[in-house]
Design a protein around this motif. Sequence first.
Motif, short mmCIF file in Angstrom:
data_model
loop_
_atom_site.label_atom_id
_atom_site.label_comp_id
_atom_site.label_asym_id
_atom_site.label_seq_id
_atom_site.Cartn_x
_atom_site.Cartn_y
_atom_site.Cartn_z
N CYS A 118 -7.29 4.74 -5.87
CA CYS A 118 -8.62 4.86 -4.97
C CYS A 118 -9.34 3.71 -5.04
N SER A 119 -9.49 2.90 -6.05
CA SER A 119 -10.16 1.68 -6.07
C SER A 119 -9.37 0.77 -5.36
N PHE A 120 -8.21 0.59 -5.42
CA PHE A 120 -7.43 -0.34 -4.60
C PHE A 120 -7.72 -0.13 -2.92
N LEU A 121 -7.53 1.16 -2.60
CA LEU A 121 -7.73 1.45 -1.22
C LEU A 121 -9.02 1.31 -0.90
N ALA B 18 -5.77 -9.20 -9.93
CA ALA B 18 -5.19 -10.34 -10.42
C ALA B 18 -4.95 -11.46 -9.38
N MET B 19 -4.27 -11.28 -8.31
CA MET B 19 -4.11 -11.98 -7.41
C MET B 19 -5.38 -12.45 -6.52
N ARG B 20 -6.30 -11.40 -6.43
CA ARG B 20 -7.66 -11.77 -5.93
C ARG B 20 -8.27 -12.58 -6.74
N LEU C 42 0.49 -2.24 -10.68
CA LEU C 42 0.62 -2.62 -9.38
C LEU C 42 -1.09 -3.03 -8.94
N VAL C 43 -1.70 -2.15 -9.19
CA VAL C 43 -3.00 -2.34 -8.87
C VAL C 43 -3.81 -3.48 -9.72
N GLN C 44 -3.71 -3.38 -10.81
CA GLN C 44 -4.12 -4.57 -11.46
C GLN C 44 -3.59 -5.97 -11.13
N VAL D 270 0.72 -1.30 0.16
CA VAL D 270 -0.02 -0.17 -0.02
C VAL D 270 0.86 1.41 0.04
N ALA D 271 1.81 1.34 0.94
CA ALA D 271 2.83 2.35 0.88
C ALA D 271 3.48 2.60 -0.32
N LEU D 272 3.84 1.57 -0.98
CA LEU D 272 4.59 1.57 -2.53
C LEU D 272 3.59 2.34 -3.51
#
Length: 334
Positions: free
Chosen positions: A246-249, A109-111, A103-105, A51-53
Amino acid sequence: MPTLIPLDNFLGAAFIGIILSTMLYGVSCLQTWLYYTQYSKSDSLRLKLFVALVVILDTLHVALISTAYYHYTVTNYGDYGTLDTVTWSIAVQISFGGLVGLLVQLFFAMRIYVLGKRRLLIPGIIGFLGVVELGCSIAYTAAGYSDRYFSVSGKAGHANAYTSTALTANIVCDLLIAGCTVYYLREGRTAFYRTNKAVTLLMTYALSTCVLAMIFSFVCLITWVTLGEGLIYAVFYWILIRIYPCSFLSTLNSREAVRRAFQEDIPARELSSLETQVDSPDKDKDPPEAARTRPSSSRTFGPFTPNTPLPVYRLAEDGRNSGRIIASAANTAV
């Protein structure tokens, strides 16, 4: 008195894009604060660093586009020739934007990898498309440094090829993320109302974030192809980059609400109600007679058996499957 050269499509568009994207950056900062103060207690150190990255890269992207705007409007004020030059910050911000998106994608993808019982095909395609997008972004940065002028890049065709490929890959990637997430979550639907409510909540989050990103990617691609002479496309591209953090957080911060909706799914009163429904066909019979009329089974699920008049054992199995799916979606996979 109007300027000699209209600047609406260049500096005007950049100004609007910076204002709107920094507003979304403020939303990301608020979500970051909420995450670290309220929603990260049970998360691993690896996720917190991830998240920090993402937030740091997002901040650097905002700094880069602000530096570029300062270069064109303050440092070289009145120098119209500078408007055609590619400054280092306007070129590098493309790569940073592609890295944030990748990174967000990869997180989503991992989810999908966890939701899909660890099947690698779809997550692998998503990761590949994300890498293609980042590669095109880096190539665009290198071409900008090499050409040095917007007009040269446009004539050489570098910008059109790299940008169109990156945005197309981005649209397909977000489409896969949204479609597969919804598909796997639909498998978690059961006969329990609150479980379906939790699944619907997760599906709403997935659609609202991915579809919004797809819309801005598509509009950015259209404006780039039709209005590529200025920076009108940058308004939508910079907003698109802000949408990913925003979507990630928001996905991370919404896990608690989903957990609460699911943990309240099968309380004792609801199980008692189901048990009453199971026993209701025999309520007029004496207990020994009722016991004789019910087929016996060695397989039990709490107070229920597979041979009860209502298929409650299926509800129990569905509840466990739903629990796996919702837990996988509510808990991060990073």
